[in-house]
Design an enzyme around this catalytic site. Structure first.
Site, PDB file in Angstrom:
ATOM      1  N   GLY A 248      77.977  94.237  60.584  1.00 35.93           N
ATOM      2  CA  GLY A 248      79.160  93.875  61.487  1.00 35.93           C
ATOM      3  C   GLY A 248      78.907  93.474  62.873  1.00 35.93           C
ATOM      4  O   GLY A 248      77.760  92.964  63.257  1.00 35.93           O
ATOM      5  N   SER A 249      79.382  93.976  63.833  1.00 39.57           N
ATOM      6  CA  SER A 249      79.433  93.442  65.237  1.00 39.57           C
ATOM      7  C   SER A 249      78.332  94.320  66.002  1.00 39.57           C
ATOM      8  O   SER A 249      77.884  95.234  65.343  1.00 39.57           O
ATOM      9  CB  SER A 249      80.719  93.674  66.064  1.00 39.57           C
ATOM     10  N   GLY A 253      77.060  98.238  65.593  1.00 40.44           N
ATOM     11  CA  GLY A 253      75.637  98.336  65.305  1.00 40.44           C
ATOM     12  C   GLY A 253      74.821  99.298  66.106  1.00 40.44           C
ATOM     13  O   GLY A 253      74.156 100.158  65.792  1.00 40.44           O
ATOM     14  N   GLU A 270      72.320  94.553  60.202  1.00 40.89           N
ATOM     15  CA  GLU A 270      72.482  93.115  60.120  1.00 40.89           C
ATOM     16  C   GLU A 270      73.988  92.902  61.093  1.00 40.89           C
ATOM     17  O   GLU A 270      74.925  92.987  60.359  1.00 40.89           O
ATOM     18  CB  GLU A 270      72.860  92.698  58.525  1.00 40.89           C
ATOM     19  N   CYS A 304      78.197  85.374  59.462  1.00 39.67           N
ATOM     20  CA  CYS A 304      77.318  85.753  60.499  1.00 39.67           C
ATOM     21  C   CYS A 304      76.260  84.506  60.524  1.00 39.67           C
ATOM     22  O   CYS A 304      75.692  84.543  61.668  1.00 39.67           O
ATOM     23  CB  CYS A 304      76.527  86.820  60.142  1.00 39.67           C
TER      24      CYS A 304
END
Length: 517
Positions: A248-249, A253, A270, A304
């Protein structure tokens, strides 16, 4: 399909009461907690209501972890090839339900059918990879300095794995983690994005059937908990979860990493990507153009690995930019269910607003909007946020360029020398994917070498998106440093133990130490 009924999967419809979906599936049982808050679900295609999603709380997440821990205690003793058999059965079920799963992804995430089916294919592919891996979980034999001793290294099951996923790949990213975790002997607790819970319920339905079909597989092997940030934080804080994999963002993270790190757990992150492509004077522009358009506009810029920065040699831009604008202006944007559509909607209003804010900031900071950026109103469903992918010329890595906007904005800048282009490629906080188009071996090798791209993925003559299952996926810097999917990523889901065996009659000590009694 615009109602709130999910397709029947392998003969069973995902759990629902009326138009309300459960907050969790624990040990295969759907949970509808009394008094639980609910979130209205709407399709990004047209704003049509899809039902109501109950939201779990941290207490329900803790129960899911408890049951996952109990399942792990049994699953870790099942031989790895038998664990692979479970994944094989899961893969077969996914093959049989590929089209139905893709329809749900299109309905809930807005992907065109080809990309939705491609995402389901990723699940099938990682199943095949994991099945083969189940017979190759290898250690090492290491030379011992002591006579009549053998030293070896083993990889053993780790424990319950928490998996937190984002809306843009509501099936594949979970599968990358879960299929490897299963063959490695771990159980899984999944917190999907609250924006795509129906995909998660469909996935859990198929996985639950496969688990039920195999005597060795405990019911609690795969847990699903749908909630907001407090549920993710509860999983990250739980000491019974040795590994938390979060996609995610960057902001999310960092919170996960801090929470997991505070208890000395492991996190596999990730996160954001701000991916660049360098186009050199020797590049084949026909190939580069196709790669740019798919990487930058595919999935409405919500990958992403989306191409966000195009670094073009100053001698090439006058030829490339008009061709790129022409391609953008001809892109079919609209309802993914209409044949021929290549770009679907943004996930919601917030994503559209973030895109507009980024375009405004780009203009203020010295950028020029070349084309696109506006919301489309004609020939598209009224309730969706459909936009024209945008191209913005910028003088370099402006402040807005260094921030990842999850929308189809392509920033175009120029360079003179390759070192300058590589510096631009590396000059952002993120480090996921990168690419160069060149016919010169020296330029390609420099780009991939130690002083070249600082990203986890560095491609030559292909775009930044479209990673294959066999390679480890992930990036550096604010992308988080984690690796999922192929190569030796499986090691993240296991614990390593070093063993020394004395098969002689003496007890020599290491380093020549003598301690006689």
């Amino acid at each position: 399909m615009t109602d709130n009924t999910l397709p029947v999967l392998a003969g069973v419809q995902p759990p629902v009461r009326g138009s309300t979906y459960p907050a969790a599936i624990i040990d295969g049982e759907a949970r509808f907690p009394e008094g639980a808050p609910a979130r209205a679900l709407k399709s990004p295609l047209d704003g049509a209501p899809l039902g109501s999603q109950l939201l779990a709380d941290p207490a329900l997440a803790a129960e899911a972890v408890e049951r996952a821990q109990a399942a792990f205690m049994a699953w870790r003793t099942v031989p790895a090839p038998r664990r692979g058999e479970l994944v094989r059965r899961i893969g077969e079920a996914v093959r049989q339900n590929k089209r139905e799963l893709a329809r749900i992804i299109t309905l809930e995430a807005g992907k065109i059918p080809a990309e939705a089916e491609g995402e389901v294919q990723e699940w099938i592919d990682i199943c095949e990879f994991a099945v083969g891996l189940s017979r190759q979980l290898h250690g090492l034999t290491i030379a011992s300095e002591r006579p009549d001793h053998r030293m070896m290294e083993q990889w053993l099951p780790l424990g319950p794995v928490g998996v937190i996923t984002a809306f843009n790949f509501p099936v594949a990213v979970w599968a990358w983690n879960a299929m490897l975790a299963f063959v490695c002997g771990d159980s899984v607790i999944w917190k999907p994005s609250e924006k795509t819970p129906l995909c998660a319920l469909a996935v859990q339905t198929l996985v639950g059937q496969a688990i039920a079909s195999m005597d060795e597989a405990p019911a609690g092997l795969s847990q699903l908990v749908v909630g907001l940030a407090d549920v993710g934080e509860a999983i990250a804080a739980d000491t019974r979860v040795p590994l938390v994999s979060a996609t995610g963002s960057v902001r999310m993270g960092k919170r996960v990493a801090a929470t997991v790190g505070a208890r000395l757990g492991r996190s596999l992150l990730e996160l954001g990507g701000n991916n660049a492509m360098i186009v050199t004077p020797t590049a084949r522009l026909d190939l580069a153009l196709r790669a740019i358009v798919f990487a930058a506009a595919g999935t409405a810029g919500q990958r992403c690995t989306t191409l966000r920065r195009l670094i073009v040699h100053e001698s090439v831009l006058p030829e490339l930019l008009p061709k790129l604008v022409k391609a953008y202006e001809s892109l079919p944007v609209g309802d993914p269910r209409v044949p021929g559509t290549l770009v679907g909607p943004l996930i919601d209003a917030a994503s559209f607003e973030a895109m507009q804010l980024a375009l405004d900031d780009a203009k203020i900071q010295g950028g020029r909007i070349v084309c696109g950026g506006r919301r489309i109103a004609d020939n598209v469903p009224a309730g969706g946020f459909y936009v024209q992918p945008a191209i913005v010329e910028v003088p370099g890595n402006l402040k807005v360029v260094c921030h990842e906007t999850f929308a189809p904005i392509l920033y175009v800048m120029t360079y003179r020398e390759l070192d300058e282009a590589i510096a631009l490629n590396n000059g952002v906080p993120q480090g996921l994917s990168s690419a160069i188009f060149t016919e010169r071996m020296q330029e390609a090798e420099r780009f991939m070498a130690a002083a070249g791209s600082d990203c986890g993925i560095a491609n030559v003559n292909i775009g930044t998106s479209g990673a294959e299952i066999g390679g480890a996926f992930g990036g550096e810097k604010e992308t988080g440093g984690g690796r999922e999917s192929g190569s030796d990523s499986w090691k993240a889901y296991m614990r390593r133990t070093t063993n020394t065996i004395n098969y002689g009659d003496a007890l020599p000590l290491a380093q020549g130490i003598r301690f006689d009694v």
